[in-house]
Every structure is written in structure tokens, then in C-alpha cells.
Scaffold this active site. Structure first.
Site, short mmCIF file in Angstrom:
data_model
loop_
_atom_site.label_atom_id
_atom_site.label_comp_id
_atom_site.label_asym_id
_atom_site.label_seq_id
_atom_site.Cartn_x
_atom_site.Cartn_y
_atom_site.Cartn_z
N ARG A 60 28.52 1.43 -41.17
CA ARG A 60 27.09 1.24 -41.43
C ARG A 60 26.39 2.56 -41.76
O ARG A 60 25.36 2.57 -42.43
CB ARG A 60 26.43 0.54 -40.23
CG ARG A 60 26.75 -0.94 -40.19
CD ARG A 60 26.32 -1.56 -38.90
NE ARG A 60 27.33 -1.50 -37.87
CZ ARG A 60 27.08 -1.45 -36.57
NH1 ARG A 60 25.85 -1.44 -36.14
NH2 ARG A 60 28.07 -1.42 -35.71
N GLU A 97 30.34 2.11 -27.26
CA GLU A 97 29.76 1.16 -26.30
C GLU A 97 30.72 0.01 -26.02
O GLU A 97 30.75 -0.53 -24.93
CB GLU A 97 28.42 0.62 -26.82
CG GLU A 97 27.55 0.01 -25.73
CD GLU A 97 26.26 -0.63 -26.26
OE1 GLU A 97 26.02 -0.62 -27.47
OE2 GLU A 97 25.52 -1.16 -25.42
O1 PRP Z 1 27.09 5.92 -29.99
P1 PRP Z 1 28.34 5.10 -29.91
O2 PRP Z 1 28.55 4.46 -28.59
O3 PRP Z 1 29.54 5.90 -30.34
O4 PRP Z 1 28.20 3.87 -30.91
C1 PRP Z 1 27.59 3.95 -32.18
C2 PRP Z 1 28.51 3.54 -33.29
O5 PRP Z 1 28.90 2.17 -33.14
C3 PRP Z 1 28.67 1.47 -34.35
O6 PRP Z 1 29.76 1.53 -35.22
P2 PRP Z 1 31.11 0.70 -35.06
O7 PRP Z 1 32.15 1.61 -34.48
O8 PRP Z 1 30.83 -0.59 -34.39
O9 PRP Z 1 31.55 0.50 -36.58
P3 PRP Z 1 30.92 -0.27 -37.85
O10 PRP Z 1 29.75 0.56 -38.35
O11 PRP Z 1 32.04 -0.26 -38.80
O12 PRP Z 1 30.49 -1.65 -37.41
C4 PRP Z 1 27.49 2.21 -34.96
O13 PRP Z 1 27.39 1.97 -36.36
C5 PRP Z 1 27.81 3.64 -34.64
O14 PRP Z 1 28.69 4.23 -35.58
N1 ADE Z 2 24.34 -2.50 -29.37
C1 ADE Z 2 24.80 -2.12 -30.57
N2 ADE Z 2 24.34 -2.74 -31.69
C2 ADE Z 2 24.80 -2.35 -32.90
N3 ADE Z 2 25.68 -1.38 -33.09
C3 ADE Z 2 26.15 -0.74 -32.01
N4 ADE Z 2 27.02 0.29 -31.86
C4 ADE Z 2 27.16 0.55 -30.55
N5 ADE Z 2 26.38 -0.26 -29.81
C5 ADE Z 2 25.74 -1.08 -30.70
#
Ligand code: PRP
Ligand code: ADE
Length: 176
Positions: A60, A97
Site C-alpha cells: 500500500r 501488528e
Molecule cells: O507498523 P507495522 O506494525 O509494521 O504495520 C504497518 C504495515 O502493515 C501494513 O502492511 P502489510 O504488511 O499488511 O502489507 P500490505 O501493504 O501488502 O497489505 C501497512 O501497509 C504497513 O506497511
Molecule cells: N489495523 C491495520 N489496518 C490496516 N493496515 C494495518 N497494518 C498494520 N495494522 C493495520
């Protein structure tokens, strides 16, 4: 209504995704609103027009990071999940998370620019594990992270503190 409030109104909460107990912040509803999406890009582009590169975190973070980079006519550097980048990389493992992951960067991403000013972009900061790993990778290949910009900050997970402890400014548009 100010930009932060309109962004907040456009984000959708999905309970228990991808795991029970997580309230997932769904940004697709914001992306669907062309005017608002464009305003968000302009907001960050104006603040960081002096950086040399914009780094975005898969996946994202690519949506916002690449649009900001194109707007300010600076290079975009993707930080990708393990095994996706074709050239020589360095990698960092991290916790987030709802699990664990690993990201990589190309070792020559900043070409031969010495100590480039870099803006790190992602859609959301939760625990800060992802952004911390990204900052370490950017610094290892010579980048100076001037700020880490997020659309959304989940303040109760204290991720921003983790990033500030690394000496990097955190700039989040909306906080929960
Ligand atoms: O602060 P944190 O606990 O590290 O979490 C934040 C990350 O989690 C989500 O990505 P995700 O790994 O779900 O990947 P995506 O964007 O491909 O869905 C979000 O887009 C951040 O990159
Ligand atoms: N609660 C949340 N919603 C969307 N993206 C996330 N990445 C980590 N935590 C998330």
C-alpha cells in the site's frame, strides 16, 4: 472540513481482518475518491518537494509513495517483500501488528548520489516494525531519511516513538 477529517471520514473499518481482534483500516474507499486521493498526494508532495528520492513500502506504500514521487518529479524506490526484487538486495526481518515479514531494497537504489535526502512513505504505521526495517535498509545503502510519512497512525501501538528513537521525524495525516 479539513483534509485530515475528510480522510478520516473516507477510511473504512473492517473488524477482525486479517485476524480476530484487529480493526483493519481499509484505504480503498479513500482511493476511490479521486479528488480526495489527489489532495492527499498534493499535501505530502508540497511538504517534501526538496527530497532526492521517495521510498515506498510494498504494497500500500507504493500507491502513495509512487504518486508523491511522480508529482515532485523525483525517483521512486520500492522496498519489497522478500524475493520480489530482481537485482542484488539487502534485507531486514520485522514483526508487525498481525505477523512477521521481511523486506528488501536494491543496493544501488540511490545510484551514485552521496547521502541523498529520502522521504519514506507508507499508508499506515501500527507497531512501527515495518518502517523501522525500511529505515535501516535505506540508511545501510547511504540514504538520509528526512521524514517518514503516513496517511494513518495507530497511536495506541506506539510505532511513531520507535521511529523517532531512530532520529527520524514522523509525519502522519490522521491519528486513531
Ligand atoms: O507498523 P507495522 O506494525 O509494521 O504495520 C504497518 C504495515 O502493515 C501494513 O502492511 P502489510 O504488511 O499488511 O502489507 P500490505 O501493504 O501488502 O497489505 C501497512 O501497509 C504497513 O506497511
Ligand atoms: N489495523 C491495520 N489496518 C490496516 N493496515 C494495518 N497494518 C498494520 N495494522 C493495520
Amino acid at each position: 472540513m479539513d483534509l485530515a477529517q475528510r480522510v478520516k471520514n473516507s477510511i473504512r473499518d473492517i473488524p477482525d481482518y486479517p485476524k480476530k481482534g484487529i480493526i483493519f483500516k481499509d484505504i480503498t474507499t479513500l482511493l476511490n475518491d479521486g479528488e480526495l486521493f489527489s489532495e492527499v498526494i498534493d499535501y505530502f508532495a508540497k511538504k517534501y518537494e526538496n527530497v532526492d528520492f521517495v521510498c515506498g513500502i510494498e504494497s500500500r506504500g507504493f500507491i502513495f509513495g509512487a504518486a508523491i514521487a511522480a508529482k515532485i518529479k523525483k525517483g521512486f524506490v520500492p522496498l519489497r517483500k522478500k524475493g520480489k526484487l530482481p537485482y542484488t538486495t539487502i534485507a531486514e526481518k520485522y514483526a508487525l501488528e498481525y505477523g512477521f515479514d521481511e523486506i528488501e531494497i536494491h543496493i544501488d537504489a540511490f545510484k551514485d548520489i552521496k547521502n541523498p535526502k529520502v522521504l519514506l512513505v507508507d499508508d499506515l504505521i501500527a507497531t512501527g516494525g515495518t518502517a523501522e526495517a525500511a529505515i535501516k535498509l535505506i540508511q545501510k545503502i547511504g540514504g538520509d531519511v528526512v521524514a517518514a510519512a503516513f496517511l494513518i497512525e495507530l497511536t495506541f501501538l506506539d510505532g511513531a516513538d520507535k521511529i523517532r528513537e531512530l532520529g527520524v521525524d514522523v509525519d502522519s495525516l490522521v491519528k486513531y
